[in-house]
Scaffold this motif. Sequence first.
Motif, PDB file in Angstrom:
ATOM      1  N   ARG A 179       0.849  -1.188   0.000  1.00 16.33           N
ATOM      2  CA  ARG A 179       0.000   0.000   0.000  1.00 16.33           C
ATOM      3  C   ARG A 179       0.884   1.237   0.000  1.00 16.33           C
ATOM      4  N   ASP A 180       0.309   2.374  -0.352  1.00  9.71           N
ATOM      5  CA  ASP A 180       1.063   3.619  -0.404  1.00  9.71           C
ATOM      6  C   ASP A 180       1.467   4.071   0.995  1.00  9.71           C
ATOM      7  N   GLY A 181       2.679   4.668   1.092  1.00 14.63           N
ATOM      8  CA  GLY A 181       3.170   5.182   2.361  1.00 14.63           C
ATOM      9  C   GLY A 181       4.667   5.389   2.309  1.00 14.63           C
ATOM     10  N   ALA A 182       5.276   5.559   3.474  1.00 16.99           N
ATOM     11  CA  ALA A 182       6.722   5.712   3.606  1.00 16.99           C
ATOM     12  C   ALA A 182       7.185   4.741   4.686  1.00 16.99           C
ATOM     13  N   ALA A 183       8.368   4.135   4.469  1.00 12.04           N
ATOM     14  CA  ALA A 183       8.829   3.105   5.397  1.00 12.04           C
ATOM     15  C   ALA A 183      10.341   3.152   5.547  1.00 12.04           C
ATOM     16  N   LYS A 184      10.832   2.468   6.581  1.00 15.36           N
ATOM     17  CA  LYS A 184      12.263   2.309   6.776  1.00 15.36           C
ATOM     18  C   LYS A 184      12.605   0.843   6.524  1.00 15.36           C
ATOM     19  N   LYS A 185      13.386   0.594   5.478  1.00 17.11           N
ATOM     20  CA  LYS A 185      13.799  -0.766   5.118  1.00 17.11           C
ATOM     21  C   LYS A 185      15.305  -0.802   4.993  1.00 17.11           C
ATOM     22  N   PHE A 186      15.926  -1.726   5.690  1.00 17.50           N
ATOM     23  CA  PHE A 186      17.368  -1.931   5.646  1.00 17.50           C
ATOM     24  C   PHE A 186      18.136  -0.644   5.935  1.00 17.50           C
ATOM     25  N   ALA A 206      11.338   3.500  13.306  1.00 20.48           N
ATOM     26  CA  ALA A 206      12.204   2.341  13.545  1.00 20.48           C
ATOM     27  C   ALA A 206      12.230   1.430  12.321  1.00 20.48           C
ATOM     28  N   GLU A 207      13.248   0.617  12.239  1.00 19.11           N
ATOM     29  CA  GLU A 207      13.395  -0.356  11.152  1.00 19.11           C
ATOM     30  C   GLU A 207      12.189  -1.288  11.121  1.00 19.11           C
ATOM     31  N   GLY A 208      11.611  -1.487   9.921  1.00 21.79           N
ATOM     32  CA  GLY A 208      10.494  -2.403   9.773  1.00 21.79           C
ATOM     33  C   GLY A 208       9.136  -1.770  10.025  1.00 21.79           C
ATOM     34  N   TYR A 209       9.088  -0.471  10.277  1.00 22.99           N
ATOM     35  CA  TYR A 209       7.820   0.229  10.481  1.00 22.99           C
ATOM     36  C   TYR A 209       7.567   1.168   9.309  1.00 22.99           C
ATOM     37  N   ALA A 210       6.309   1.579   9.174  1.00 22.44           N
ATOM     38  CA  ALA A 210       5.927   2.454   8.069  1.00 22.44           C
ATOM     39  C   ALA A 210       4.856   3.424   8.527  1.00 22.44           C
ATOM     40  N   ILE A 220       3.235  -1.749  11.130  1.00 26.12           N
ATOM     41  CA  ILE A 220       4.326  -2.688  10.869  1.00 26.12           C
ATOM     42  C   ILE A 220       4.376  -2.914   9.364  1.00 26.12           C
ATOM     43  N   LEU A 221       5.531  -2.732   8.775  1.00 24.71           N
ATOM     44  CA  LEU A 221       5.681  -2.766   7.325  1.00 24.71           C
ATOM     45  C   LEU A 221       5.238  -4.080   6.707  1.00 24.71           C
ATOM     46  N   ASP A 279       1.104  -4.855   7.854  1.00 24.06           N
ATOM     47  CA  ASP A 279      -0.017  -3.948   7.628  1.00 24.06           C
ATOM     48  C   ASP A 279       0.033  -3.192   6.306  1.00 24.06           C
ATOM     49  N   MET A 280       1.127  -3.270   5.579  1.00 26.92           N
ATOM     50  CA  MET A 280       1.228  -2.502   4.338  1.00 26.92           C
ATOM     51  C   MET A 280       0.980  -3.360   3.099  1.00 26.92           C
ATOM     52  N   ILE A 281       0.708  -4.645   3.274  1.00 27.91           N
ATOM     53  CA  ILE A 281       0.445  -5.514   2.125  1.00 27.91           C
ATOM     54  C   ILE A 281      -0.919  -5.156   1.541  1.00 27.91           C
ATOM     55  N   ALA A 282      -0.991  -5.037   0.227  1.00 24.42           N
ATOM     56  CA  ALA A 282      -2.238  -4.674  -0.439  1.00 24.42           C
ATOM     57  C   ALA A 282      -3.276  -5.776  -0.249  1.00 24.42           C
ATOM     58  N   PRO A 283      -4.562  -5.418  -0.080  1.00 21.16           N
ATOM     59  CA  PRO A 283      -5.610  -6.425   0.153  1.00 21.16           C
ATOM     60  C   PRO A 283      -5.681  -7.482  -0.944  1.00 21.16           C
ATOM     61  N   LYS A 284      -5.463  -7.103  -2.187  1.00 20.17           N
ATOM     62  CA  LYS A 284      -5.484  -8.073  -3.284  1.00 20.17           C
ATOM     63  C   LYS A 284      -4.401  -9.124  -3.079  1.00 20.17           C
TER      64      LYS A 284
END
Length: 155
Positions: A37-44, A87-91, A100-101, A104-109
Amino acid sequence: MQTAFKLFLCWALALFVFQASAQATMPRKGAPKHAMRDGAAKKFGKMVEIRKGKESPLTRTYTAENGTKVMTNGTVVFPDGRKEKLAEGYAINKQGNKVILEDDMIAPKEIREQKQRVTGDSERTITVTEKTRVIINDSTGRKAVRDTIRTTETK
């Protein structure tokens, strides 16, 4: 001898904690990639913007619908003025909520397709019918009996 043993024990404990935290932030090997889903996150350790399921480096301040702002250095400023480091892994999702990235950020489809792949099941409806009998006694000695049926559907 006692001091050397204590130092070794502290070193082993620190190594274990460091290893456990490194495993918690890294994705599983061979884990499938999901449309997000759309948003901003911290990855790696880097800030990314997710737009239409595609990730790109966060090069400008991301503003969510409720006014939450995510800076390129990972600082989040909420509408009430509260600041925190992401924090790492959050969005921060499109609505401005901290989530939680990976959960909770995975698209419903994508969630529905994953469920189909894993369980082999498509969506189904569950209907629950509940029957209730209520007996009311008032001060005059009259008795009232009410039978109710409530049906709930869940998809």
